[in-house]
Design a protein around this motif. Structure first.
Motif, PDB file in Angstrom:
ATOM      1  N   PHE A 143       0.826  -1.208   0.000  1.00 26.30           N
ATOM      2  CA  PHE A 143       0.000   0.000   0.000  1.00 26.30           C
ATOM      3  C   PHE A 143       0.866   1.267   0.000  1.00 26.30           C
ATOM      4  CE2 PHE A 143      -3.397  -2.892   0.766  1.00 26.30           C
ATOM      5  CZ  PHE A 143      -4.538  -2.246   0.327  1.00 26.30           C
ATOM      6  N   ARG A 144       1.999   1.219   0.680  1.00 24.63           N
ATOM      7  CA  ARG A 144       2.899   2.371   0.671  1.00 24.63           C
ATOM      8  C   ARG A 144       3.422   2.623  -0.744  1.00 24.63           C
ATOM      9  NH1 ARG A 144       6.263   1.535   5.168  1.00 24.63           N
ATOM     10  NH2 ARG A 144       4.761   2.740   6.343  1.00 24.63           N
ATOM     11  N   LYS A 145       3.824   1.556  -1.410  1.00 21.05           N
ATOM     12  CA  LYS A 145       4.334   1.688  -2.784  1.00 21.05           C
ATOM     13  C   LYS A 145       3.250   2.244  -3.710  1.00 21.05           C
ATOM     14  CE  LYS A 145       6.482  -0.926  -6.509  1.00 21.05           C
ATOM     15  NZ  LYS A 145       6.944  -2.240  -6.971  1.00 21.05           N
ATOM     16  N   ALA A 146       2.030   1.718  -3.588  1.00 23.89           N
ATOM     17  CA  ALA A 146       0.933   2.206  -4.432  1.00 23.89           C
ATOM     18  C   ALA A 146       0.577   3.646  -4.090  1.00 23.89           C
ATOM     19  CB  ALA A 146      -0.290   1.309  -4.291  1.00 23.89           C
ATOM     20  N   SER A 147       0.664   4.011  -2.814  1.00 30.76           N
ATOM     21  CA  SER A 147       0.390   5.402  -2.417  1.00 30.76           C
ATOM     22  C   SER A 147       1.348   6.357  -3.116  1.00 30.76           C
ATOM     23  CB  SER A 147       0.555   5.570  -0.905  1.00 30.76           C
ATOM     24  OG  SER A 147      -0.425   4.871  -0.206  1.00 30.76           O
ATOM     25  N   ASP A 148       2.594   5.939  -3.227  1.00 35.32           N
ATOM     26  CA  ASP A 148       3.628   6.792  -3.820  1.00 35.32           C
ATOM     27  C   ASP A 148       3.701   6.708  -5.342  1.00 35.32           C
ATOM     28  OD1 ASP A 148       4.350   7.528  -1.229  1.00 35.32           O
ATOM     29  OD2 ASP A 148       6.017   6.091  -1.127  1.00 35.32           O
ATOM     30  N   ASN A 149       3.382   5.535  -5.898  1.00 39.24           N
ATOM     31  CA  ASN A 149       3.682   5.305  -7.313  1.00 39.24           C
ATOM     32  C   ASN A 149       2.504   5.024  -8.233  1.00 39.24           C
ATOM     33  OD1 ASN A 149       6.453   5.514  -6.682  1.00 39.24           O
ATOM     34  ND2 ASN A 149       6.529   3.360  -6.111  1.00 39.24           N
ATOM     35  N   ALA A 150       1.305   4.883  -7.716  1.00 40.13           N
ATOM     36  CA  ALA A 150       0.167   4.566  -8.593  1.00 40.13           C
ATOM     37  C   ALA A 150       0.003   5.662  -9.644  1.00 40.13           C
ATOM     38  CB  ALA A 150      -1.110   4.403  -7.782  1.00 40.13           C
ATOM     39  N   LYS A 151      -0.272   5.242 -10.843  1.00 39.36           N
ATOM     40  CA  LYS A 151      -0.441   6.184 -11.961  1.00 39.36           C
ATOM     41  C   LYS A 151      -1.847   6.799 -11.956  1.00 39.36           C
ATOM     42  CE  LYS A 151       3.512   4.718 -13.875  1.00 39.36           C
ATOM     43  NZ  LYS A 151       4.269   4.339 -12.711  1.00 39.36           N
ATOM     44  N   ASN A 152      -2.822   6.016 -11.546  1.00 35.90           N
ATOM     45  CA  ASN A 152      -4.211   6.458 -11.526  1.00 35.90           C
ATOM     46  C   ASN A 152      -4.484   7.151 -10.190  1.00 35.90           C
ATOM     47  OD1 ASN A 152      -7.140   6.017 -10.731  1.00 35.90           O
ATOM     48  ND2 ASN A 152      -7.209   5.391 -12.881  1.00 35.90           N
ATOM     49  N   ASP A 153      -5.014   8.362 -10.248  1.00 38.30           N
ATOM     50  CA  ASP A 153      -5.256   9.146  -9.026  1.00 38.30           C
ATOM     51  C   ASP A 153      -6.227   8.460  -8.070  1.00 38.30           C
ATOM     52  OD1 ASP A 153      -3.529  11.124  -9.894  1.00 38.30           O
ATOM     53  OD2 ASP A 153      -5.128  12.409 -10.683  1.00 38.30           O
ATOM     54  N   ARG A 154      -7.244   7.791  -8.600  1.00 39.53           N
ATOM     55  CA  ARG A 154      -8.216   7.123  -7.721  1.00 39.53           C
ATOM     56  C   ARG A 154      -7.597   5.915  -7.024  1.00 39.53           C
ATOM     57  NH1 ARG A 154     -13.461   6.709 -11.504  1.00 39.53           N
ATOM     58  NH2 ARG A 154     -11.869   6.491 -13.079  1.00 39.53           N
ATOM     59  N   ILE A 155      -6.720   5.217  -7.717  1.00 42.77           N
ATOM     60  CA  ILE A 155      -6.040   4.071  -7.116  1.00 42.77           C
ATOM     61  C   ILE A 155      -5.064   4.553  -6.053  1.00 42.77           C
ATOM     62  CG2 ILE A 155      -4.478   2.132  -7.578  1.00 42.77           C
ATOM     63  CD1 ILE A 155      -5.921   1.964 -10.371  1.00 42.77           C
ATOM     64  N   SER A 156      -4.360   5.620  -6.341  1.00 41.83           N
ATOM     65  CA  SER A 156      -3.452   6.213  -5.355  1.00 41.83           C
ATOM     66  C   SER A 156      -4.220   6.681  -4.119  1.00 41.83           C
ATOM     67  CB  SER A 156      -2.709   7.395  -5.985  1.00 41.83           C
ATOM     68  OG  SER A 156      -1.902   8.037  -5.030  1.00 41.83           O
ATOM     69  N   ALA A 157      -5.354   7.308  -4.324  1.00 44.73           N
ATOM     70  CA  ALA A 157      -6.177   7.787  -3.208  1.00 44.73           C
ATOM     71  C   ALA A 157      -6.678   6.620  -2.357  1.00 44.73           C
ATOM     72  CB  ALA A 157      -7.351   8.611  -3.722  1.00 44.73           C
ATOM     73  N   PHE A 158      -7.075   5.519  -2.996  1.00 42.57           N
ATOM     74  CA  PHE A 158      -7.505   4.335  -2.251  1.00 42.57           C
ATOM     75  C   PHE A 158      -6.356   3.807  -1.398  1.00 42.57           C
ATOM     76  CE2 PHE A 158      -7.349  -0.313  -2.077  1.00 42.57           C
ATOM     77  CZ  PHE A 158      -8.437  -0.555  -1.250  1.00 42.57           C
ATOM     78  N   ALA A 159      -5.172   3.704  -1.983  1.00 46.23           N
ATOM     79  CA  ALA A 159      -4.017   3.189  -1.245  1.00 46.23           C
ATOM     80  C   ALA A 159      -3.682   4.103  -0.063  1.00 46.23           C
ATOM     81  CB  ALA A 159      -2.817   3.052  -2.177  1.00 46.23           C
ATOM     82  N   LYS A 160      -3.724   5.414  -0.285  1.00 45.48           N
ATOM     83  CA  LYS A 160      -3.424   6.374   0.792  1.00 45.48           C
ATOM     84  C   LYS A 160      -4.475   6.308   1.902  1.00 45.48           C
ATOM     85  CE  LYS A 160      -0.793   9.550  -2.033  1.00 45.48           C
ATOM     86  NZ  LYS A 160      -0.810  10.721  -2.878  1.00 45.48           N
ATOM     87  N   LYS A 161      -5.715   6.114   1.519  1.00 43.05           N
ATOM     88  CA  LYS A 161      -6.804   6.039   2.500  1.00 43.05           C
ATOM     89  C   LYS A 161      -6.695   4.761   3.333  1.00 43.05           C
ATOM     90  CE  LYS A 161     -11.778   5.294   2.714  1.00 43.05           C
ATOM     91  NZ  LYS A 161     -12.933   4.899   1.928  1.00 43.05           N
ATOM     92  N   THR A 162      -6.282   3.666   2.722  1.00 42.53           N
ATOM     93  CA  THR A 162      -6.251   2.359   3.381  1.00 42.53           C
ATOM     94  C   THR A 162      -4.960   2.120   4.160  1.00 42.53           C
ATOM     95  OG1 THR A 162      -7.639   1.560   1.572  1.00 42.53           O
ATOM     96  CG2 THR A 162      -6.648  -0.111   2.979  1.00 42.53           C
ATOM     97  N   LEU A 163      -3.875   2.748   3.761  1.00 40.79           N
ATOM     98  CA  LEU A 163      -2.570   2.525   4.395  1.00 40.79           C
ATOM     99  C   LEU A 163      -2.572   2.711   5.911  1.00 40.79           C
ATOM    100  CD1 LEU A 163       0.432   1.828   4.209  1.00 40.79           C
ATOM    101  CD2 LEU A 163       0.860   4.225   3.579  1.00 40.79           C
ATOM    102  N   PRO A 164      -3.186   3.760   6.474  1.00 38.07           N
ATOM    103  CA  PRO A 164      -3.168   3.895   7.941  1.00 38.07           C
ATOM    104  C   PRO A 164      -3.852   2.731   8.669  1.00 38.07           C
ATOM    105  CG  PRO A 164      -3.794   5.973   6.927  1.00 38.07           C
ATOM    106  CD  PRO A 164      -3.774   4.937   5.831  1.00 38.07           C
ATOM    107  N   THR A 165      -4.897   2.199   8.095  1.00 38.88           N
ATOM    108  CA  THR A 165      -5.595   1.064   8.713  1.00 38.88           C
ATOM    109  C   THR A 165      -4.704  -0.172   8.698  1.00 38.88           C
ATOM    110  OG1 THR A 165      -7.731   1.946   8.025  1.00 38.88           O
ATOM    111  CG2 THR A 165      -7.659  -0.389   8.602  1.00 38.88           C
ATOM    112  N   VAL A 166      -4.064  -0.443   7.573  1.00 41.97           N
ATOM    113  CA  VAL A 166      -3.194  -1.604   7.456  1.00 41.97           C
ATOM    114  C   VAL A 166      -1.989  -1.461   8.390  1.00 41.97           C
ATOM    115  CG1 VAL A 166      -1.798  -2.947   5.828  1.00 41.97           C
ATOM    116  CG2 VAL A 166      -3.968  -2.028   5.086  1.00 41.97           C
ATOM    117  N   THR A 167      -1.469  -0.266   8.497  1.00 49.13           N
ATOM    118  CA  THR A 167      -0.347  -0.004   9.409  1.00 49.13           C
ATOM    119  C   THR A 167      -0.785  -0.215  10.858  1.00 49.13           C
ATOM    120  OG1 THR A 167       0.577   1.574   7.817  1.00 49.13           O
ATOM    121  CG2 THR A 167       1.374   1.719  10.086  1.00 49.13           C
ATOM    122  N   HIS A 168      -1.980   0.235  11.188  1.00 53.34           N
ATOM    123  CA  HIS A 168      -2.534   0.027  12.528  1.00 53.34           C
ATOM    124  C   HIS A 168      -2.689  -1.460  12.825  1.00 53.34           C
ATOM    125  CE1 HIS A 168      -4.868   0.689  16.155  1.00 53.34           C
ATOM    126  NE2 HIS A 168      -5.862  -0.026  15.635  1.00 53.34           N
TER     127      HIS A 168
END
Length: 184
Positions: A143-168
Motif C-alpha cells: 500500500f505504501r508503494k501504491a500510495s507513492d507510485n500509482a499512476k491512476n489518481d483514484r487508485i493512489s487515493a484508495f491506497a493512501k486512504k487504506t494505508l493507515p488502517t493496514v499499518t494500525h
C-alpha cells in the motif's frame, strides 16, 4: 492496374493503422470510455484483493479456532476492516474497469488449510504470525508503494486512504504477538 493500386493502398492503410502507436496508446477495458489503468496499478489492485480475501477467510477460521479472546477480537476487527476496504476496492475496480479475484490465491488457501489443522496456542501463534504480522508487513509495503507510485489518481487515493488502517493492524499484531507469548 487501378484495382492493384487500390488494393495496395488499402493494405498500406491497414498496416499503418495496425502499427500506429496512437491507436494502441492505452489498452481499453470492456467498459466504453474507460481506459484501463497502468499494469502496475492493476497488479496492485489484484494483490490487494487477494490479500484482503486471505485476511477475511483466515480470520473467519480464527473466530472458531482461536484459544484467546484477544485473538478472536483481533480476527473480528480484521474481518470488519478488510470487508470495508474490499467493498471500496471492488467499487474502484468497477469504476476503472478491472476484474479482481474474489478469493485468496491457491498458495494462501493452503496456508488457511494449514491453520485449520492447528488448535489452541499453536493456532493462535501461527495465525498472529502469518496473518497478523507477515500478511500486514507485506500489505503495508504494497500500500505504501501504491500510495507513492500509482499512476491512476483514484487508485493512489484508495491506497493512501487504506494505508493507515493496514499499518494500525500491523501494530496491533505485534502487540498481540506479545500477548500470546511470541516475544515480539
Amino acid at each position: 492496374m487501378s484495382s492493384t493500386k487500390h488494393g495496395l493502398s488499402s493494405m498500406i492503410v491497414t498496416l499503418v493503422l495496425f502499427f500506429s502507436p496512437a491507436i494502441q496508446a492505452a489498452p481499453l477495458t470492456d467498459s466504453p470510455q474507460v481506459v484501463r489503468p497502468a499494469d502496475s496499478d492493476v497488479i496492485f489492485m489484484r494483490k490487494a484483493a487477494e490479500a484482503g480475501a486471505y485476511e477475511i477467510e483466515a480470520s473467519k477460521v480464527a473466530l472458531s479456532k482461536a484459544s484467546t479472546l484477544a485473538v478472536k477480537t483481533f480476527a473480528s476487527q480484521m474481518i470488519r476492516d478488510h470487508e470495508a476496504a474490499d467493498k471500496d476496492l471492488m467499487l474502484l475496480a468497477q469504476q476503472v474497469g478491472v476484474k479482481l479475484p474474489a478469493s485468496p490465491s491457491a498458495e494462501k488457501m493452503q496456508e488457511i488449510n494449514q491453520l485449520e489443522r492447528l488448535n489452541g496456542a499453536a493456532f493462535d501463534k501461527a495465525y498472529v504470525q502469518n496473518v497478523g504480522i507477515d500478511g500486514h508487513q507485506d500489505a503495508v509495503a504494497m500500500f505504501r508503494k501504491a500510495s507513492d507510485n500509482a499512476k491512476n489518481d483514484r487508485i493512489s487515493a484508495f491506497a493512501k486512504k487504506t494505508l493507515p488502517t493496514v499499518t494500525h493492524h500491523l501494530g496491533m499484531a505485534h502487540k498481540l504477538a506479545r500477548e500470546v507469548g511470541m516475544g515480539q
